[in-house]
Design an enzyme around this catalytic site. Structure first.
Site, short mmCIF file in Angstrom:
data_model
loop_
_atom_site.label_atom_id
_atom_site.label_comp_id
_atom_site.label_asym_id
_atom_site.label_seq_id
_atom_site.Cartn_x
_atom_site.Cartn_y
_atom_site.Cartn_z
N SER A 1 -6.57 0.36 1.04
CA SER A 1 -7.55 1.47 1.19
C SER A 1 -6.87 2.80 0.56
CB SER A 1 -8.24 1.76 2.50
OG SER A 1 -7.42 1.69 3.48
N THR A 2 -5.55 3.06 1.11
CA THR A 2 -5.16 4.35 0.75
C THR A 2 -4.69 4.44 -0.81
OG1 THR A 2 -4.06 4.23 3.05
CG2 THR A 2 -3.21 6.00 1.54
N GLY B 1 0.63 1.72 0.28
CA GLY B 1 0.37 2.00 1.51
C GLY B 1 1.40 1.18 2.21
N ALA B 2 1.07 1.33 3.57
CA ALA B 2 1.59 0.21 4.56
C ALA B 2 1.09 0.15 6.00
CB ALA B 2 3.26 0.92 4.91
N ASP B 3 1.33 -0.91 6.58
CA ASP B 3 0.84 -1.14 8.03
C ASP B 3 1.39 -0.50 9.00
OD1 ASP B 3 -1.54 -2.89 7.01
OD2 ASP B 3 -0.05 -4.25 6.28
N GLY C 1 -1.15 -6.61 5.35
CA GLY C 1 -2.32 -6.44 6.10
C GLY C 1 -3.60 -6.71 4.96
N GLY C 2 -3.57 -6.31 3.81
CA GLY C 2 -4.29 -6.78 2.72
C GLY C 2 -4.10 -8.02 1.88
N GLU D 1 3.19 -7.04 -3.90
CA GLU D 1 3.64 -5.60 -3.78
C GLU D 1 5.20 -5.60 -3.49
OE1 GLU D 1 0.07 -4.09 -0.92
OE2 GLU D 1 1.37 -5.45 0.00
N LYS E 1 0.18 5.01 11.50
CA LYS E 1 1.20 3.54 11.11
C LYS E 1 2.78 4.02 11.43
CE LYS E 1 -2.31 1.98 8.60
NZ LYS E 1 -2.09 2.04 7.15
C1 5RP Z 1 -1.86 -4.76 1.61
C2 5RP Z 1 -1.09 -3.79 2.24
C3 5RP Z 1 -1.41 -2.44 2.48
O1 5RP Z 1 -0.84 -1.42 1.95
C4 5RP Z 1 -1.56 -2.09 3.92
O2 5RP Z 1 -2.38 -3.26 4.61
C5 5RP Z 1 -2.25 -0.73 4.11
O3 5RP Z 1 -3.67 -0.61 3.94
P1 5RP Z 1 -4.39 0.59 4.16
O4 5RP Z 1 -3.96 1.53 3.30
O5 5RP Z 1 -5.92 0.15 3.66
O6 5RP Z 1 -4.35 1.00 5.63
O7 5RP Z 1 0.32 -3.88 2.66
O8 5RP Z 1 -1.13 -6.02 1.62
#
Ligand code: 5RP
Length: 233
Positions: free
Chosen positions: A30-31, A84-86, A98-99, A105, A123
């Site tokens: 999403s980010t 982005g990152a979790d 997470g995605g 990536e 995060k």
């Molecule tokens: C996808 C990722 C995303 O960067 C991670 O899940 C963060 O997502 P969001 O920006 O929706 O919080 O690693 O594989």
């Protein structure tokens, strides 16, 4: 304040790392999508960039936003990847996936001159592992691989790993990644030594890639309620 607002501040600050003529790695989530839409506005104003998407979803969003794409195998150099990152710890080590896009990536981040990570404040962690570690595995023999992932995490000092096959929204069918693999989500609680976990996990034959990103991010942008905080290694 909402995480969405913080993500928007981080995404806007990440645009500062984009320069005319660059080839960019385009992250997923999403980010990253907020960033893509902002980038699309700049492209409409005349910014000349090309993007390498890290997922089918990102390719679709880039297309909608008007960001030109380039085939990954037609690229000589990627200047900056923005993703982005979790989770992010104090050494800029990350959990991602997470995605379910962690393989592409990581390939793109690793091939880039610079990786810029955008996160909201939730995060940031002292020790990675509160977010379940995603691990991408070949579908063949995945339950054997899952047992070996459990053992590897134990050897890396994780007390009680819980390894679960990720399923689609319906809760029935396994989720399949863009690359055609399964994801194992590994609840760890804490990963005391991410480098050691990386070494043990990498040695498992059916494991395609894992979501620990170590030594890749050089810039972390933390979106706050009113602005963004930029941290550089
Ligand atoms: C996808 C990722 C995303 O960067 C991670 O899940 C963060 O997502 P969001 O920006 O929706 O919080 O690693 O594989």
């Amino acid at each position: 304040m909402s995480a969405e607002r913080q993500k928007a501040h981080a995404a806007a600050a990440a645009l500062e790392y984009v320069e005319h003529g660059m080839t960019l790695g385009l992250g997923s989530g999403s980010t990253a999508e907020i960033f893509l839409r902002l980038l699309g506005e700049r492209v409409k104003e005349g910014l000349d960039v090309k993007g390498v998407p890290t997922s089918q979803r990102t390719a679709e969003v880039a297309h909608e936003a008007g960001v030109p794409l380039i085939e990954v195998d037609h690229v000589d150099q990627i200047a900056v990847t923005v993703d982005g990152a979790d989770e992010v710890d104090g050494r800029f080590q990350l959990i991602k996936g997470g995605g379910a896009c962690l393989l592409r990536e990581k390939i793109i981040a690793n091939a880039s001159d610079l990786m810029v990570v955008m996160v909201d404040e939730s995060k940031l962690v002292d020790t990675l592992g509160r977010f379940p570690l995603p691990v991408e595995v070949d579908r063949f023999g995945f339950s054997i691989t899952a047992r070996q992932v459990y053992e590897a995490l134990k050897r890396a000092g994780v007390k009680s790993p819980d390894v679960q096959l990720r399923r689609k929204g319906d809760g029935l069918d396994p989720l399949i990644t863009d690359g055609g693999h399964y994801i194992l989500d590994c609840a760890c609680g804490a990963i005391p030594d991410a480098r050691l976990a990386d070494q043990h996990l990498k040695a498992i034959p059916g494991l395609v890639e894992h979501g620990l990103f170590i030594g890749l991010a050089r810039v972390v942008i933390v979106g706050e309620d009113m602005e963004a905080r930029v941290m550089e290694l």
